[in-house]
Scaffold this motif. Structure first.
Motif, PDB file in Angstrom:
ATOM      1  N   ILE A  27      -7.092  16.685   2.207  1.00  0.00           N
ATOM      2  CA  ILE A  27      -6.637  16.403   0.842  1.00  0.00           C
ATOM      3  C   ILE A  27      -7.573  17.213  -0.176  1.00  0.00           C
ATOM      4  N   ASN A  28      -6.813  18.016  -0.868  1.00  0.00           N
ATOM      5  CA  ASN A  28      -7.495  18.587  -1.971  1.00  0.00           C
ATOM      6  C   ASN A  28      -7.786  17.772  -3.247  1.00  0.00           C
ATOM      7  N   VAL A  29      -9.115  17.648  -3.278  1.00  0.00           N
ATOM      8  CA  VAL A  29      -9.516  16.516  -4.345  1.00  0.00           C
ATOM      9  C   VAL A  29      -9.622  17.224  -5.595  1.00  0.00           C
ATOM     10  N   LEU A  30      -8.758  16.773  -6.392  1.00  0.00           N
ATOM     11  CA  LEU A  30      -8.615  17.367  -7.894  1.00  0.00           C
ATOM     12  C   LEU A  30      -9.695  16.732  -8.691  1.00  0.00           C
ATOM     13  N   ARG A  31      -9.937  15.493  -8.480  1.00  0.00           N
ATOM     14  CA  ARG A  31     -11.328  14.940  -9.102  1.00  0.00           C
ATOM     15  C   ARG A  31     -11.493  13.420  -8.510  1.00  0.00           C
ATOM     16  N   LEU A  32     -12.766  13.140  -8.577  1.00  0.00           N
ATOM     17  CA  LEU A  32     -13.047  11.694  -8.258  1.00  0.00           C
ATOM     18  C   LEU A  32     -13.072  11.151  -9.607  1.00  0.00           C
ATOM     19  N   LEU A  33     -12.376   9.937  -9.665  1.00  0.00           N
ATOM     20  CA  LEU A  33     -12.276   9.565 -11.016  1.00  0.00           C
ATOM     21  C   LEU A  33     -12.891   7.875 -11.086  1.00  0.00           C
ATOM     22  N   SER A  34     -13.661   7.454 -12.225  1.00  0.00           N
ATOM     23  CA  SER A  34     -14.108   6.279 -11.914  1.00  0.00           C
ATOM     24  C   SER A  34     -12.943   5.065 -12.408  1.00  0.00           C
ATOM     25  N   GLU A  35     -12.995   4.032 -11.366  1.00  0.00           N
ATOM     26  CA  GLU A  35     -11.923   2.931 -11.310  1.00  0.00           C
ATOM     27  C   GLU A  35     -11.656   2.643 -12.888  1.00  0.00           C
ATOM     28  N   PRO A  36     -12.760   1.972 -13.661  1.00  0.00           N
ATOM     29  CA  PRO A  36     -12.388   1.686 -14.917  1.00  0.00           C
ATOM     30  C   PRO A  36     -11.818   2.470 -15.882  1.00  0.00           C
ATOM     31  N   THR A  37     -12.035   4.082 -15.837  1.00  0.00           N
ATOM     32  CA  THR A  37     -11.673   4.950 -16.814  1.00  0.00           C
ATOM     33  C   THR A  37     -10.200   5.048 -16.353  1.00  0.00           C
ATOM     34  N   ALA A  38      -9.787   5.099 -14.782  1.00  0.00           N
ATOM     35  CA  ALA A  38      -8.468   5.233 -14.572  1.00  0.00           C
ATOM     36  C   ALA A  38      -7.668   3.972 -15.111  1.00  0.00           C
ATOM     37  N   ALA A  39      -8.019   2.802 -14.993  1.00  0.00           N
ATOM     38  CA  ALA A  39      -7.337   1.665 -15.496  1.00  0.00           C
ATOM     39  C   ALA A  39      -7.040   1.829 -17.078  1.00  0.00           C
ATOM     40  N   ALA A  40      -8.205   2.295 -17.842  1.00  0.00           N
ATOM     41  CA  ALA A  40      -7.935   2.412 -19.006  1.00  0.00           C
ATOM     42  C   ALA A  40      -6.954   3.635 -19.496  1.00  0.00           C
ATOM     43  N   VAL A  41      -6.968   4.666 -18.884  1.00  0.00           N
ATOM     44  CA  VAL A  41      -5.810   5.903 -18.892  1.00  0.00           C
ATOM     45  C   VAL A  41      -4.288   5.311 -18.745  1.00  0.00           C
TER      46      VAL A  41
END
Lengths: 177, 626
Positions: free
Chosen positions: B178-192
């Motif tokens: 998998i080409n990782v575009l970004r590791l994103l933090s879970e709470p930030t993802a939920a807020a988005v």
């Protein structure tokens, strides 16, 4: 490459101690929108690497210029004076004595049963003193001849003491909870 | 030049093409994959319509792997070969695993780096490989459902994940191709997912109660910059504890407690879970049990259930208060509360959290899917499908990074909450005459002593020319990328001799190990691999050519001399020729070559973009004044 420019011209700001911090933040956000690796995530390795370099430089530039001490040190650095690793400037005994007194005051406050209020007032005092040094630095630096640069260097040394004291106060505050 | 196209909003080099990208929530208990389809972020189901993939991997034989619900069924009967909750082992050493304080049903074996490998019927498996097996299933599901190859994925990680854990997650993605575009933090993802990034500023609390873990994070948003202020929680508290509380009560009610068997215990837990789910919508649930061959039926009311779990829920509420205090804030400062995790469906949880803040909660998005959905929204932007999007999630480093200095102390090089990416260098010197090597020990954490921080990596810089003590100058550079991943380089400067080394965290896999594992997974499909490689190279070439052509149209006039332009154009033609063939390696070299000759043009455009960004500002400011 822009990355070799100095922080001020990189951010399009005048090379001065008194900068508009709001303009700095606004430019930071504008440039992040242009440079951040997320804007290059779908592109090739070369572009991503370039973007990381630029953004790291941007972060460094903004962190340095935002800090009153960092900004002063950087301006001196641009004038060939290293205040970060070189501590050879002699300070007058009166200042050093004053510093010792301030540290004693902090110890006394720490020993109090509920030091919150006294600590707050002490922090205000230290911050006020630091602001005076900032103004003094700004006045000196604007002249920019050899003598005033020397005075400015001494002021930066004093600022270093005060910033360190601020950090110590913060540590005491954190321990209160 | 590809990097140039994004500076021109609305002008995608390939306007007709929607690039397929997904968001992946690689969870402790369950994992999900989501994507943006027709402008809407949705999670993708398997053939049987199930969205949640249990994060359970069972190695059935040397070359048969089962992932998900089918594997979970064997969690107790084939415990050695069935790996559950592998996320908890990611980026951890064998000593950390022993310190979890609970007996894991696996047999571990240690590799040279101290990484715990789990002995299974299919051989020793690292946590990274097990996670990769979960990711592969999700990617396959996505590619079948979207009918095409993915350009990349955003994978979520807990906000508190340190460098070793992030690196392990990224390695798992590499292993799963998998080409990782970004590791994103879970709470930030939920807020988005809730579109909170659109707000100007505010403080957001993300309450994430899963099956076995509880995380709470406080984020601050300032004009598109998400900053994690504090995290907390309980790694051994979750919805499973609600089930257990109810099951124990049931056992006492029915007298089953005195005749407990493993089968009965499982039955009780199973029934308790069903009752819990029923009680989210109804006031009463009826539980039917088989005890000693007899049918026993028990009624449980919501009030009764609430009473049983009240202590547990209060624990989470206290954790919220603590995290807010850690962030230096008060309850009133929190403007948005985002609920994540299946266990937040329990009404009492919602009641107590809403009561704490005196505000309504964000609960409209399925709490199991909200993290994956947020990740998918960012993946769509990062894949380049939304050139006009303003969204930019800036991150900070969650824990300070430093080096061991004399006396077992840690000298911090990069402090926590520093905006990333960041690069910082520190200079050191030798302390003995004739010293030719220097040990570098990299640590992460807030404490002052080495033993209280997490050891990330150690390496020795060799080949320092012998000099008197203090004459050598060794510069150690830390670089943290946008994913929070660290690279360290050490160079000896005084003589111009430069030794540098790239560091991978302890307990991680080396690049060589990853390459070997990748190769092993390919060997059965060598031909496919070659075809895939060729296709990838052609796509890369196309991308570079079309972006460069477009860049020349836009800025060639202003930034290139006639000769430079001619040279670039002839290089483009050259790559076009190579691309028409079927030699993947030749195309790869061609791409590198074209990238190199266009580097200078790329830099000039980058600088021009910076000027434009700044100019845009001045104009705006002038307008504000007039």
């Amino acid at each position: 490459m822009d990355i070799q420019q100095n922080y001020f011209s990189f951010l399009g700001l005048p090379e001065s101690y008194n900068i508009d911090l709001q303009a700095l933040s606004a430019r930071y956000r504008e440039l992040q929108k242009t440079l951040h690796p997320d804007r290059f995530a779908h592109l090739s390795e070369r572009e991503k690497r370039m973007s990381v370099q630029y953004t790291a430089y941007l972060n460094e530039a903004v962190t340095t210029l935002k800090s009153p001490l960092g900004r002063a040190q950087y301006l001196l650095h641009l004038n060939g004076i290293d205040t970060i690793s070189d501590a050879s400037v002699k300070l007058e005994p009166a200042f050093l004595f004053e510093q010792m007194e301030l540290r004693d005051d902090l110890e006394d406050i720490k020993a109090q049963v509920s030091p919150e209020k006294a600590l707050g007032l002490f922090m205000d005092k230290v911050t006020g003193q630091l602001l005076e040094y900032q103004q003094a630095f700004s006045d000196c630096f604007d002249v920019r001849d050899a003598a005033s640069l020397k005075t400015a260097t001494a002021i930066v040394r004093k600022m270093q003491f005060m910033v360190k004291l601020q950090k110590e106060i913060e540590l005491v505050e954190n321990e209160l909870d | 030049m590809a990097l140039l196209q994004i500076a021109e909003p609305g002008q995608s080099s390939l306007p007709h093409q929607h690039r397929l990208a997904v968001g992946i929530d690689l969870g402790t208990t369950n994992s999900l994959v989501a994507t943006v389809r027709s402008g809407e972020a949705v999670t993708l189901p398997d053939h049987e319509g199930r969205h949640l993939l249990p994060s359970v991997v069972r190695y059935v034989s040397e070359d048969e792997v089962v992932v998900g619900a089918a594997a979970r069924e064997y969690a107790s009967s084939d415990a050695y070969n069935t790996i559950v909750s592998v996320k908890r082992l990611m980026g951890r050493g064998i000593k950390d695993v022993a310190a979890f304080g609970e007996v894991l049903p696996y047999e571990f074996e240690e590799d040279q780096g101290g990484m715990p490998f789990i002995k299974t019927i299919a051989g020793a498996k690292s946590p990274v490989e097990v996670s990769a097996d979960i990711l592969k299933v999700l990617v396959q599901r996505a590619e079948e459902s979207l009918k095409g190859d993915l350009v990349g994925a955003v994978i979520t990680v807990p906000a508190y994940f340190d460098d070793a854990q992030r690196q392990a997650t990224k390695d798992a993605a590499t292993l799963a191709n998998i080409n990782v575009l970004r590791l994103l933090s879970e709470p930030t993802a939920a807020a988005v997912a809730y579109g909170l990034d659109q707000k100007d500023e505010g403080v957001i609390l993300v309450y994430d109660l899963g099956g076995g873990t509880f995380d709470v994070s406080v984020l601050r948003l300032t004009k598109g910059v998400f900053e994690v202020l504090a995290t907390g929680g309980d790694s051994a508290l979750g919805g499973d504890d609600f089930d257990r509380a109810l099951a124990e009560w049931l056992a006492a009610q029915t007298g089953a407690a005195t005749a407990m068997t493993a089968a009965l215990s499982r039955q009780l837990m199973e029934q308790a879970r069903e009752a819990k789910e029923q009680l989210t919508a109804e006031d009463n649930a009826c539980i039917n049990l088989q005890i000693d061959g007899k049918e026993v039926s028990v009624d449980v009311s919501k009030t009764q259930f609430d009473e049983l779990i009240s202590v547990l829920v209060d624990k989470t509420v206290r954790a919220c208060k603590r995290v807010i205090r850690d962030a230096g804030l008060s309850l009133d400062d929190v403007q948005d509360i985002v609920m994540v995790g299946g266990s937040t469906r329990v009404p009492l949880v919602r009641e107590r959290v809403a009561a704490l803040f005196g505000r309504p909660l964000h609960v409209d998005i399925d709490p199991d899917r909200v993290v994956a959905i947020g990740a998918a929204i960012q993946a769509d932007v990062l894949a380049g499908n939304k050139p006009d999007s303003e969204m930019l999630l800036l991150d900070v480093i969650p824990l300070s990074l430093g080096l061991e200095t004399m006396g077992g102390l840690v000298e911090k090089v990069i402090h926590r909450n520093t905006s990333i990416p960041v690069a910082r260098a520190q200079e050191f010197t030798t302390f003995q005459d004739g010293q030719t090597a220097m040990a570098v020990h990299i640590l992460q954490g807030e404490r002052e002593l080495v033993e209280d921080c997490r050891s990330l990596a150690r390496f020795v810089l060799q080949g320092i020319p012998p000099m008197v003590a203090g004459a050598a100058k060794i510069r150690v550079t830390f670089q943290v990328d946008a994913d929070g991943l660290l690279n360290v380089e050490a160079k000896e400067l005084s003589t111009g001799i430069e030794s540098s080394i790239q560091v991978k965290p302890s307990y991680g896999l080396s690049d060589g190990q990853i390459a070997d594992m990748l190769k092993a997974s390919y060997s059965s499909a060598e031909e496919d691999k070659e075809k895939r490689f060729l296709r990838e190279q052609k796509v890369d070439a196309d991308r570079l050519i079309s972006a460069l052509e477009q860049a020349i149209v836009i800025d060639g006039q202003a930034l290139l001399t006639a000769d430079e332009r001619k040279e670039l154009e002839s290089e483009i033609d050259l790559l076009k020729e190579v691309k028409a063939g079927s030699e993947a390696r030749e195309i790869e070299l061609g791409v590198e070559r074209l990238a190199k000759v266009s580097d200078e043009f790329a830099s000039r455009r980058m600088d021009l973009n910076i000027q434009r960004a700044l100019q845009g500002h001045s104009i705006q400011e002038i307008e504000e004044i007039t």
